[in-house]
Structure formats: structure tokens, C-alpha cells
Design a protein around this motif. Structure first.
Motif, PDB file in Angstrom:
ATOM      1  N   SER A  99       0.845  -1.194   0.000  1.00 39.66           N
ATOM      2  CA  SER A  99       0.000   0.000   0.000  1.00 39.66           C
ATOM      3  C   SER A  99       0.879   1.243   0.000  1.00 39.66           C
ATOM      4  CB  SER A  99      -0.917   0.006   1.225  1.00 39.66           C
ATOM      5  OG  SER A  99      -0.161  -0.012   2.426  1.00 39.66           O
ATOM      6  N   HIS A 100       0.477   2.277  -0.736  1.00 35.20           N
ATOM      7  CA  HIS A 100       1.263   3.508  -0.801  1.00 35.20           C
ATOM      8  C   HIS A 100       0.990   4.440   0.378  1.00 35.20           C
ATOM      9  CE1 HIS A 100       3.065   2.430  -4.458  1.00 35.20           C
ATOM     10  NE2 HIS A 100       2.196   2.911  -5.317  1.00 35.20           N
ATOM     11  N   HIS A 101       0.156   4.026   1.293  1.00 35.71           N
ATOM     12  CA  HIS A 101      -0.158   4.814   2.487  1.00 35.71           C
ATOM     13  C   HIS A 101      -0.453   3.835   3.613  1.00 35.71           C
ATOM     14  CE1 HIS A 101      -4.431   3.774   1.820  1.00 35.71           C
ATOM     15  NE2 HIS A 101      -4.087   3.863   0.545  1.00 35.71           N
ATOM     16  N   PRO A 102      -0.215   4.203   4.880  1.00 36.68           N
ATOM     17  CA  PRO A 102      -0.484   3.284   5.978  1.00 36.68           C
ATOM     18  C   PRO A 102      -1.962   2.902   6.046  1.00 36.68           C
ATOM     19  CG  PRO A 102       0.887   5.114   6.709  1.00 36.68           C
ATOM     20  CD  PRO A 102       0.389   5.473   5.342  1.00 36.68           C
ATOM     21  N   ILE A 103      -2.213   1.614   6.315  1.00 37.47           N
ATOM     22  CA  ILE A 103      -3.585   1.145   6.508  1.00 37.47           C
ATOM     23  C   ILE A 103      -3.696   0.517   7.891  1.00 37.47           C
ATOM     24  CG2 ILE A 103      -3.962   0.880   4.035  1.00 37.47           C
ATOM     25  CD1 ILE A 103      -3.556  -2.103   4.326  1.00 37.47           C
TER      26      ILE A 103
ATOM     27  N   TYR B 296      -1.005  -4.564   8.526  1.00 38.26           N
ATOM     28  CA  TYR B 296      -1.538  -5.003   7.239  1.00 38.26           C
ATOM     29  C   TYR B 296      -0.922  -4.246   6.071  1.00 38.26           C
ATOM     30  CZ  TYR B 296      -4.997  -7.893   9.592  1.00 38.26           C
ATOM     31  OH  TYR B 296      -5.611  -8.871  10.348  1.00 38.26           O
ATOM     32  N   GLY B 297      -0.534  -3.010   6.280  1.00 39.19           N
ATOM     33  CA  GLY B 297       0.124  -2.237   5.234  1.00 39.19           C
ATOM     34  C   GLY B 297       0.814  -1.035   5.831  1.00 39.19           C
TER      35      GLY B 297
ATOM     36  N   HIS C 140      -4.812  10.678  -6.308  1.00 39.05           N
ATOM     37  CA  HIS C 140      -4.817   9.987  -5.012  1.00 39.05           C
ATOM     38  C   HIS C 140      -4.405  10.896  -3.856  1.00 39.05           C
ATOM     39  CE1 HIS C 140      -5.425   6.282  -7.224  1.00 39.05           C
ATOM     40  NE2 HIS C 140      -4.308   6.484  -7.902  1.00 39.05           N
ATOM     41  N   GLU C 141      -4.565  12.211  -4.021  1.00 34.95           N
ATOM     42  CA  GLU C 141      -4.172  13.124  -2.939  1.00 34.95           C
ATOM     43  C   GLU C 141      -4.933  12.854  -1.646  1.00 34.95           C
ATOM     44  OE1 GLU C 141      -3.085  15.303  -6.721  1.00 34.95           O
ATOM     45  OE2 GLU C 141      -4.777  14.098  -6.024  1.00 34.95           O
ATOM     46  N   ASN C 142      -6.137  12.322  -1.747  1.00 30.28           N
ATOM     47  CA  ASN C 142      -6.944  12.086  -0.554  1.00 30.28           C
ATOM     48  C   ASN C 142      -6.306  11.098   0.412  1.00 30.28           C
ATOM     49  OD1 ASN C 142      -8.882  13.836  -1.491  1.00 30.28           O
ATOM     50  ND2 ASN C 142     -10.214  12.239  -2.323  1.00 30.28           N
ATOM     51  N   TYR C 143      -5.379  10.279  -0.095  1.00 21.34           N
ATOM     52  CA  TYR C 143      -4.747   9.279   0.766  1.00 21.34           C
ATOM     53  C   TYR C 143      -3.495   9.802   1.464  1.00 21.34           C
ATOM     54  CZ  TYR C 143      -7.800   5.869  -1.537  1.00 21.34           C
ATOM     55  OH  TYR C 143      -8.883   5.176  -2.008  1.00 21.34           O
ATOM     56  N   ARG C 144      -3.038  10.985   1.094  1.00 17.01           N
ATOM     57  CA  ARG C 144      -1.856  11.590   1.704  1.00 17.01           C
ATOM     58  C   ARG C 144      -0.665  10.635   1.719  1.00 17.01           C
ATOM     59  NH1 ARG C 144      -1.960  16.186   4.631  1.00 17.01           N
ATOM     60  NH2 ARG C 144       0.284  16.023   4.158  1.00 17.01           N
ATOM     61  N   GLY C 145      -0.301  10.164   0.544  1.00 19.33           N
ATOM     62  CA  GLY C 145       0.827   9.257   0.442  1.00 19.33           C
ATOM     63  C   GLY C 145       2.159   9.876   0.820  1.00 19.33           C
TER      64      GLY C 145
ATOM     65  N   THR D  16       4.339   9.288   6.069  1.00 21.01           N
ATOM     66  CA  THR D  16       4.877   7.946   6.288  1.00 21.01           C
ATOM     67  C   THR D  16       5.054   7.690   7.775  1.00 21.01           C
ATOM     68  OG1 THR D  16       7.234   8.524   6.259  1.00 21.01           O
ATOM     69  CG2 THR D  16       6.154   8.264   4.133  1.00 21.01           C
ATOM     70  N   LEU D  17       5.343   6.446   8.122  1.00 23.00           N
ATOM     71  CA  LEU D  17       5.505   6.073   9.523  1.00 23.00           C
ATOM     72  C   LEU D  17       6.759   5.231   9.732  1.00 23.00           C
ATOM     73  CD1 LEU D  17       1.860   5.112  10.565  1.00 23.00           C
ATOM     74  CD2 LEU D  17       3.209   7.007  11.480  1.00 23.00           C
TER      75      LEU D  17
END
Length: 386
Positions: free
Chosen positions: A270-274, A286-287, A301-306, A309-310
Motif C-alpha cells: 500500500s502507498h499509504h499506511p492502513i 496489514y500495510g 490519489h491526494e486524498n490518501y496523503r501518500g 509515512t511512519l
């Protein structure tokens, strides 16, 4: 519930993260550069990704030092002093020009830039992903050889099936070992042709997510796991965008813990934490989301704020394999560098994680200090981020 920590155990601390992609555009700002030619439908020169990033966030100095890309993450790593640092390295390290045909994206980093991994003290690179063979079998061979020369362990790909399936074993002084198994799933975009065979190089590809597959994994774990060992199952699976976690993936993760001796599931693609889950006091990520990439300035995909990061710091009791503490530190990718986040961005990340972890009874809250922590309570775990 009793204390999950064995009376005489000192926890083992792991650092893990999602996809680290220092190829393509990032490679172009480092001291050594691959030829910039790409074979993508819309971008033919890797320098274009540098141009997009600079247009979005300002000039990037070139050449950047090997430690540049880690930015503020280096101080956080040193402060938390993990016993092992494990990443999913989602690029080929090669000068090969033999790109994989009929594949839209091809990531590679110049072998001379492998020092950027050493600069962060990386101990183990997971290679079971959909970019490690972007530049063919020659590219995979050079990737494996380059990492071996700088004493970074690899797992999840190899010169044959036996090597691809073999775990990476990391010694942690007298407290035990960290044993890393790595698999890839076709759901992440890994071509089936990349599957390693007895006489053919490739990645360690999962056949499916069935109980039969779990039993096969369990047999491999039993061959190497000893008392005091912590088993990490690293898996590249699922779509790049979206928070949905299928019941099949949840069931597979639970079975790995129930029947295969896995202590930590390290999921990525996944390109963003899930969402995350603590299942029977063992952590399932999971991601993890991308950790470093060259996506700045790319629209969609700006809504996902890729860009958020963590860093995951995970304390595990080697006596029981149970989670003692989880701490996550939010970062932001800007100018191909990891930067500490501002409070509004951290709050956004907290809300997103809370919304998609609550189904697993994981509670996520903001606290002072810009860190995420977990504490065990009688009925559930709480995860804190700020």
C-alpha cells in the motif's frame, strides 16, 4: 490478562517500515546515477521525476549525500536504537539495461548508491516485491551481489527457489535471534513469471492464502525457530491505494500466528499506511505504506496523503513473541527526504489510522511528543499517535 513480558526477558526492538524506493528519480540526485532512460508510457527520463518534485517543493541539491534521503529519520533511528532495521527495498540495484518487457514501471538504483542503505544502518532488505526484477535476471543477480558486499542481509528473492525461500537470520546479542521470512503475492503486481524455481532465479511467491500454504510455512518456521527467537513474516500484498483489507487477508494473518509460529506480520505494498491489529498480543501491520519514494508532484490519489509515512518501532518479548510496545513516528516525504511532520498532518494521519483500525479494536489517539505508542489494557490495546 497477565503481563505479556517474561520475567527475565529484555524486549527485542525492531525497526520496520514500508516500501523504500531509492531508484528512478531518487537515484538521479545521488552521487552515482543510472542512465535516466525509462520505458514508461508517459515518462521516458527519470530526471522528469526530479523536475516534478522540485516544482512542488523547491530545489533539491545535487549530488545529495548518501544520508540525505533519510533526513530527520536518522536522528529518530539513533535515538530509539533498534536491535535490527528491516525494510522492504522496492528497487533493483543494477546498471543492467535489460528491462522486463510488458511492465509499465522499472525501478533501479546505481550500485554505487548502495551506501545510502548503509548510511541508515539497514540490516535486512526484503526483496519479495514487484520491482526487484524490473531489470531482469541480471538486475536481480547484481542486486543480491551488491547487498552481500556491504553485509546487508536479503530475504524473499534468490538465485533459485531454495535461496528465495530461505529466511534471513539476525543475531541479537545473547537475547535470541530475529528470523525474517519474506513472501510476495500476485495481488501486489508481482508477475507470476518472477516466481523462483529449483533452477531459476526469482522471488518467493505465495501460491495462495490457504490453510495448506500456512502449514507449509509452519514447517519452514519449525526448521529454524528456537526458544527466544522472534519470527517476522514480511509480505508484499494487496493494492497500492485504498484502506480495504479483505477477510481472506485477515484470516491468513491470524492463521500465521495461530499455526505457523509467526510473532509479527510486516505487510507492505500500500502507498499509504492502513489498519493495524494486535491479535493474541501479536502485531499485524496489514500495510505500512510507502516510506520513501519519488512521487512528489504527481497528481492523483491526494486524498490518501501518500506523502505521510511512519517509522515503526516494535518491542517484542523474545520469551513469548508477544508485543510489549509499539511506537510510530510520523514523517513526510519532501524534496526526496524524510522530514518530521507538523501537528495538522500528524492529526490527519491519526484520524485515518483510527478510522481503519477500529474494526480491530485498536484505538489511536494524539499525545504530546509526536510519537505513537501502545499500552496494554485488560481488554484491548491502545495505539497512540500525535
Amino acid at each position: 490478562m497477565g503481563d505479556p513480558v517474561s520475567p527475565l526477558s529484555t524486549p527485542i526492538r525492531l525497526f520496520v517500515c514500508g516500501d523504500v524506493m531509492p531508484g528512478r528519480g531518487v537515484d538521479q540526485i545521488l552521487p552515482f546515477r543510472c542512465a535516466p532512460q525509462l520505458h514508461e508510457p508517459y515518462v521516458r527520463d527519470a530526471g522528469r521525476y526530479v523536475d516534478l518534485a522540485e516544482k512542488a517543493n523547491g530545489a533539491i541539491r545535487r549530488p545529495a549525500g548518501f544520508d540525505y534521503i533519510w533526513g530527520d529519520a536518522l536522528a529518530v533511528l539513533n535515538q530509539n536504537a533498534p536491535d535490527a532495521r528491516i525494510i522492504n527495498l522496492e528497487t533493483s540495484i543494477t546498471e543492467s539495461n535489460a528491462h522486463w518487457p510488458d511492465k509499465g514501471i522499472h525501478y533501479r538504483m546505481h550500485p554505487g548508491n548502495v551506501a545510502c542503505l548503509s548510511a541508515a544502518g539497514i540490516d535486512c532488505c526484503v526483496l519479495a516485491n514487484n520491482h526487484v526484477m524490473d531489470w531482469g535476471y541480471a538486475g536481480l543477480a547484481e542486486t543480491l551481489n551488491t547487498l552481500e558486499k556491504v553485509h546487508i542481509r536479503t530475504v524473499g528473492a534468490g538465485a533459485n527457489l531454495k535461496q528465495a525461500q530461505a529466511p534471513a537470520i539476525l543475531d541479537v546479542t545473547s537475547r535470541g535471534r530475529i528470523i525474517v521470512f519474506a513472501y510476495g503475492a500476485v495481488s501486489s503486481g508481482i508477475p507470476e513469471e518472477w516466481s523462483a524455481r529449483s533452477g531459476l532465479a526469482g522471488v518467493n511467491l505465495l501460491a495462495d492464502l490457504s490453510r495448506r500454504t500456512v502449514d507449509q510455512i509452519a514447517a519452514r518456521v519449525r526448521q529454524v525457530k528456537c526458544p527466544g527467537d522472534v519470527v517476522v513474516f514480511s509480505i508484499h500484498w494487496g493494492r497500492n491505494w485504498g484502506y480495504q483489507i479483505s477477510q481472506e487477508c485477515i484470516d491468513f494473518a491470524h492463521m500465521l500466528i495461530d499455526f505457523a509460529g509467526v510473532d509479527l506480520l510486516h505487510g507492505h505494498s500500500s502507498h499509504h499506511p492502513i489498519g493495524l491489529e494486535v491479535y493474541k498480543r501479536k502485531l499485524i501491520l496489514y500495510g505500512c505504506g510507502d516510506f520513501l519514494n519519488d512521487y512528489e508532484g504527481i497528481r492523483g490519489h491526494e486524498n490518501y496523503r501518500g506523502d505521510l509515512t511512519l517509522m515503526y518501532f516494535i518491542d517484542i518479548d523474545p520469551g513469548t513473541g508477544m508485543l510489549v510496545e509499539l511506537k510510530m513516528v510520523p514523517m513526510q516525504i519532501k524534496q526526496f527526504r524524510l522530514n518530521r511532520v507538523q501537528q495538522p498532518d500528524a492529526a490527519w494521519l491519526q484520524r485515518a489510522l483510527q478510522d481503519h483500525s477500529c474494526k480491530f479494536n485498536s484505538r489511536i489517539e494524539c499525545t504530546p511528543g509526536q510519537t505513537l505508542r501502545t499500552v496494554l489494557q485488560e481488554k484491548n490495546w491502545q495505539a497512540y499517535v500525535c
